[in-house]
Design a protein around this motif. Structure first.
Motif, PDB file in Angstrom:
ATOM      1  N   UNK A 216       0.702  -1.173   0.141  1.00 38.10           N
ATOM      2  CA  UNK A 216       0.022  -0.104  -0.018  1.00 38.10           C
ATOM      3  C   UNK A 216       0.962   1.127   0.074  1.00 38.10           C
ATOM      4  N   UNK A 217       1.849   1.226   0.917  1.00 35.03           N
ATOM      5  CA  UNK A 217       2.717   2.500   0.876  1.00 35.03           C
ATOM      6  C   UNK A 217       3.539   2.690  -0.403  1.00 35.03           C
ATOM      7  N   UNK A 218       4.238   1.641  -0.854  1.00 30.25           N
ATOM      8  CA  UNK A 218       4.638   1.836  -2.174  1.00 30.25           C
ATOM      9  C   UNK A 218       3.778   2.482  -3.135  1.00 30.25           C
ATOM     10  N   UNK A 219       2.452   2.150  -3.155  1.00 30.95           N
ATOM     11  CA  UNK A 219       1.712   2.526  -4.219  1.00 30.95           C
ATOM     12  C   UNK A 219       1.448   3.929  -3.956  1.00 30.95           C
ATOM     13  N   UNK A 220       1.481   4.311  -2.606  1.00 25.14           N
ATOM     14  CA  UNK A 220       1.127   5.669  -2.343  1.00 25.14           C
ATOM     15  C   UNK A 220       2.180   6.823  -2.695  1.00 25.14           C
ATOM     16  N   UNK A 221       3.431   5.999  -2.485  1.00 22.96           N
ATOM     17  CA  UNK A 221       4.543   7.100  -2.766  1.00 22.96           C
ATOM     18  C   UNK A 221       4.931   6.979  -4.250  1.00 22.96           C
ATOM     19  N   UNK A 222       3.988   6.137  -5.108  1.00 23.38           N
ATOM     20  CA  UNK A 222       4.510   6.027  -6.659  1.00 23.38           C
ATOM     21  C   UNK A 222       3.762   7.512  -7.237  1.00 23.38           C
ATOM     22  N   UNK A 223       3.348   8.401  -6.604  1.00 15.90           N
ATOM     23  CA  UNK A 223       2.824   9.441  -7.018  1.00 15.90           C
ATOM     24  C   UNK A 223       3.437  10.145  -8.108  1.00 15.90           C
ATOM     25  N   UNK A 224       4.660  10.065  -7.926  1.00 15.93           N
ATOM     26  CA  UNK A 224       5.466  10.754  -9.026  1.00 15.93           C
ATOM     27  C   UNK A 224       6.801   9.672  -9.594  1.00 15.93           C
ATOM     28  N   UNK A 225       7.279   9.639 -10.630  1.00 18.28           N
ATOM     29  CA  UNK A 225       8.002   8.973 -10.913  1.00 18.28           C
ATOM     30  C   UNK A 225       9.549   9.406 -10.829  1.00 18.28           C
ATOM     31  N   UNK A 226      10.486   8.908 -10.330  1.00 21.00           N
ATOM     32  CA  UNK A 226      11.736   9.688 -10.095  1.00 21.00           C
ATOM     33  C   UNK A 226      12.296   9.437 -11.443  1.00 21.00           C
ATOM     34  N   UNK A 227      13.196  10.540 -11.890  1.00 19.00           N
ATOM     35  CA  UNK A 227      13.629  10.534 -13.392  1.00 19.00           C
ATOM     36  C   UNK A 227      14.097  11.944 -14.003  1.00 19.00           C
TER      37      UNK A 227
ATOM     38  N   UNK B  94      15.193  19.409 -12.448  1.00 22.86           N
ATOM     39  CA  UNK B  94      13.814  19.766 -11.732  1.00 22.86           C
ATOM     40  C   UNK B  94      13.868  18.909 -10.423  1.00 22.86           C
ATOM     41  N   UNK B  95      13.118  19.447  -9.223  1.00 22.69           N
ATOM     42  CA  UNK B  95      12.876  18.549  -7.943  1.00 22.69           C
ATOM     43  C   UNK B  95      11.785  17.590  -8.505  1.00 22.69           C
ATOM     44  N   UNK B  96      11.895  16.055  -8.722  1.00 22.46           N
ATOM     45  CA  UNK B  96      10.924  15.290  -9.306  1.00 22.46           C
ATOM     46  C   UNK B  96       9.683  15.024  -8.336  1.00 22.46           C
ATOM     47  N   UNK B  97       9.952  15.109  -6.965  1.00 14.87           N
ATOM     48  CA  UNK B  97       9.021  14.944  -5.888  1.00 14.87           C
ATOM     49  C   UNK B  97       8.029  16.203  -5.643  1.00 14.87           C
ATOM     50  N   UNK B  98       8.460  17.250  -6.509  1.00  9.25           N
ATOM     51  CA  UNK B  98       7.541  18.555  -6.147  1.00  9.25           C
ATOM     52  C   UNK B  98       6.974  18.963  -7.552  1.00  9.25           C
ATOM     53  N   UNK B  99       5.744  19.752  -7.451  1.00 11.42           N
ATOM     54  CA  UNK B  99       4.971  20.034  -8.639  1.00 11.42           C
ATOM     55  C   UNK B  99       5.847  21.210  -9.127  1.00 11.42           C
ATOM     56  N   UNK B 100       5.390  21.749 -10.337  1.00  9.76           N
ATOM     57  CA  UNK B 100       6.029  22.911 -10.858  1.00  9.76           C
ATOM     58  C   UNK B 100       5.991  24.091 -10.074  1.00  9.76           C
ATOM     59  N   UNK B 101       4.938  24.276  -9.406  1.00 11.83           N
ATOM     60  CA  UNK B 101       4.768  25.174  -8.447  1.00 11.83           C
ATOM     61  C   UNK B 101       5.581  25.156  -7.164  1.00 11.83           C
ATOM     62  N   UNK B 102       5.703  24.024  -6.872  1.00 12.37           N
ATOM     63  CA  UNK B 102       6.597  23.603  -5.485  1.00 12.37           C
ATOM     64  C   UNK B 102       8.029  23.770  -5.903  1.00 12.37           C
ATOM     65  N   UNK B 103       8.204  23.612  -6.897  1.00  9.46           N
ATOM     66  CA  UNK B 103       9.697  23.801  -7.540  1.00  9.46           C
ATOM     67  C   UNK B 103      10.150  25.146  -7.302  1.00  9.46           C
ATOM     68  N   UNK B 104       9.011  25.950  -7.728  1.00 10.58           N
ATOM     69  CA  UNK B 104       9.564  27.361  -7.866  1.00 10.58           C
ATOM     70  C   UNK B 104       9.520  28.153  -6.472  1.00 10.58           C
ATOM     71  N   UNK B 105       8.706  27.628  -5.671  1.00 10.58           N
ATOM     72  CA  UNK B 105       8.328  28.161  -4.556  1.00 10.58           C
ATOM     73  C   UNK B 105       9.230  27.753  -3.544  1.00 10.58           C
ATOM     74  N   UNK B 106      10.219  26.471  -3.615  1.00 14.13           N
ATOM     75  CA  UNK B 106      10.853  26.127  -2.664  1.00 14.13           C
ATOM     76  C   UNK B 106      12.151  26.752  -2.230  1.00 14.13           C
ATOM     77  N   UNK B 107      12.688  27.513  -3.059  1.00 12.90           N
ATOM     78  CA  UNK B 107      13.695  28.504  -2.629  1.00 12.90           C
ATOM     79  C   UNK B 107      13.356  29.620  -1.917  1.00 12.90           C
ATOM     80  N   UNK B 108      12.043  30.211  -2.326  1.00 10.91           N
ATOM     81  CA  UNK B 108      11.653  31.432  -1.644  1.00 10.91           C
ATOM     82  C   UNK B 108      11.219  31.113  -0.155  1.00 10.91           C
ATOM     83  N   UNK B 109      10.552  29.786   0.242  1.00 12.12           N
ATOM     84  CA  UNK B 109      10.224  29.542   1.435  1.00 12.12           C
ATOM     85  C   UNK B 109      11.268  29.082   2.235  1.00 12.12           C
ATOM     86  N   UNK B 110      12.308  28.259   1.831  1.00 17.94           N
ATOM     87  CA  UNK B 110      13.270  27.844   2.491  1.00 17.94           C
ATOM     88  C   UNK B 110      14.773  28.280   2.561  1.00 17.94           C
TER      89      UNK B 110
END
Ligand SMILES: Nc1ncnc2c1ncn2[C@@H]1O[C@H](COP(=O)(O)OP(=O)(O)OP(=O)(O)O)[C@@H](O)[C@H]1O
Ligand SMILES: [Mg+2]
Lengths: 227, 247
Positions: A216-227, B94-110
């Motif tokens: 379950x947790x892996x599925x939730x973390x799969x929101x974005x794909x690293x790359x 780009x930071x893949x774990x953040x949305x486009x907006x969050x990518x731009x906001x990141x430096x402003x906030x932190x």
């Protein structure tokens, strides 16, 4: 006739032992696992950071720790902590002894997982973090670790499930976790096969539930794909 | 204004930059061209201290740094200096774990420590500027390379740097996506952003650059207006390089 009586007795033992064992599982096995894993992960993170710090002394200390812990049996480590240390005046109760032993073990094994996960994040991510003015700790916390976490969840979850099973070793240093309770009941009923199978069955339930949670947790973390 | 004096960079035994002198006026766009391995990326990375020069001085904004071999610059000084620059990478990063907006906001906030609402407002403005308001909540993996690179530009702009550094910002892009990124860069140049652009896009250099710098083997062979470099160069090496590009 004789077989029937034996059958009844075994059913009785199972019914009477299941709940005490499950209770020991919930009261000792689960907390022992959770606390050791949580502390162990902190230790693993520190060890991984020491190894990639580029500071020679920290690296050497971290390597030595991992080398010793991975190169010796967990059982031997637990015996040293609980039976050995008192002879130099350090006496630790059974449960804390077990927590120390498991924490050290989790820390050593998982430091390699975390280190590999951190190293798997591309250099470009560090540079992008630096380029917007972040410091090393900021880059690590905001950019690298969140991505490394994603990478390390599957191996860490496996190691968590191993730990659940390894906690049965705590029985050898008198912690009354689930397996110890099984041993105690065996001592009075003389039905080792039944009770040890029952213990195995309860461990099987625990690890199955955890494996599903991992999925379950892996599925939730799969929101974005690293790359 | 940026002033680079006698800049050297050595990797082990190989000297990659062999004494670079360069002045960049405020509001100018400077394009750096040159063959592969000539040290263009290294020069750019020395400007924001992703590489530490072995020797020389760099003057930028409030700071002037003097580099000497084996004398590291204090970390907080590096960060303060670097915060005056923004960088756009060839591979976007780009930071893949953040949305486009969050990518731009990141430096402003932190980094800038601005509150969340103000950061969001500013980030949305920047995304609009690069034509990506509609993609604000997409993750990098969900948008095209050209769009990712425009987010990269917005992210760098958010920190209000004295200078924007571009390392071949379009060379990882499919040909049909190059135009949209160059268009954004041309607008920035027009607005008076100071930019240093390493590029193989000679048309961009011709149109947008105030100055073109040709580097070969770690030295500046020639610098001048696009016209001087592209049409009236008297240097054998520049000619060879330009001819090779055209053929
Ligand atoms: N970190 C490093 N360690 C060792 N050598 C390096 C390093 N970075 C770059 N170099 C070397 O320095 C030289 C210049 O590299 P640089 O990346 O600056 O060239 P470039 O002009 O950007 O080339 P390209 O057009 O291919 O991007 C090359 O020979 C490269 O191999
Ligand atoms: Mg390059």
């Amino acid at each position: 006739m004789f077989a029937d009586e034996r059958m009844d007795r075994i059913v009785d033992i199972i019914v009477n032992s299941f709940f005490p064992m499950l209770k020991a599982g919930v009261a000792f096995t689960v907390p022992l696992t959770l606390v050791s894993f949580f502390l162990g992960l902190l230790l693993a993170l520190l060890t991984a950071l020491a190894r990639i710090s580029g500071i020679k002394l920290l690296d050497v200390i971290a390597r030595f720790y991992v080398w010793v812990v991975r190169g010796t049996p967990l059982l031997v480590q637990l015996f040293i902590i609980f039976y050995g240390l008192p002879s130099i005046g350090i006496t630790i109760s059974p449960l804390p002894s077990a927590i120390i032993g498991f924490t050290l073990s989790v820390g050593a094994y998982n430091s390699e997982i975390i280190r590999a996960a951190i190293l798997s994040i591309s250099k470009g991510q560090w540079e992008a973090a630096y380029s917007i003015g972040m410091s090393y700790p900021q880059a690590l916390k905001r950019i690298i670790l969140p991505q490394a976490t994603r990478v390390s969840v599957p191996p860490l979850a496996n190691s968590f499930i191993s730990l659940v099973k390894d906690t049965s070793l705590a029985a050898t240093i008198t912690v009354t976790e689930m397996f110890r309770v099984a041993q105690q009941i065996t001592a009075t009923t003389y039905e080792p096969l039944v009770l040890y199978c029952l213990a195995g069955f309860i461990y099987l339930i625990f690890s199955t539930v955890l494996s599903n949670a991992q999925g379950q947790m892996e599925k939730r973390l799969d929101r974005y794909v690293t790359g | 204004m940026i002033e680079i004096k006698n800049l050297h960079k050595q990797f082990g035994q190989t000297e990659v930059l062999k004494g670079i002198d360069l002045k960049i006026e405020e509001g100018n766009t400077v394009c750096i061209i040159g063959p592969s391995g000539s040290g263009k990326t290294t020069l750019l990375r020395c400007l924001n201290l992703l590489e530490t020069p072995t020797k020389g001085t760099i003057k930028l904004g409030k700071f002037s740094l003097d580099f000497q071999d084996k004398k590291p610059v204090p970390k907080d000084k590096v960060i303060k200096f670097r915060q005056q620059t923004g960088m756009v990478f060839q591979g976007y990063n780009l930071f893949p774990h953040m949305t486009a907006l969050e990518n731009v906001m990141e430096g402003l906030i932190y980094v800038r420590k601005q509150d969340k609402e103000a950061s969001r407002t500013k980030a949305l403005q920047l995304l609009e500027k690069v034509g990506l308001s509609e993609r604000a909540n997409h993750y990098p993996s969900q948008i095209s390379g050209g769009q990712q690179q425009r987010v990269g530009i917005a992210r760098a702009m958010a920190m209000e740097p004295e200078v924007l550094l571009f390392d071949e910002p379009t060379s990882a892009l499919d040909p049909e996506l190059v135009g949209e990124v160059l268009k954004v860069m041309k607008e920035l140049a027009k607005e008076g952003m100071t930019m240093v652009v390493v590029t193989h896009e000679m048309n961009f250099a011709r149109e947008a650059a105030d100055k073109v710098v040709f580097i070969d083997k770690g030295v500046i062979v020639e610098e001048g207006t696009p016209q001087q470099i592209f049409e009236h160069t008297g240097h054998e090496r520049t000619l060879q390089f330009l001819n090779k590009l055209c053929s």
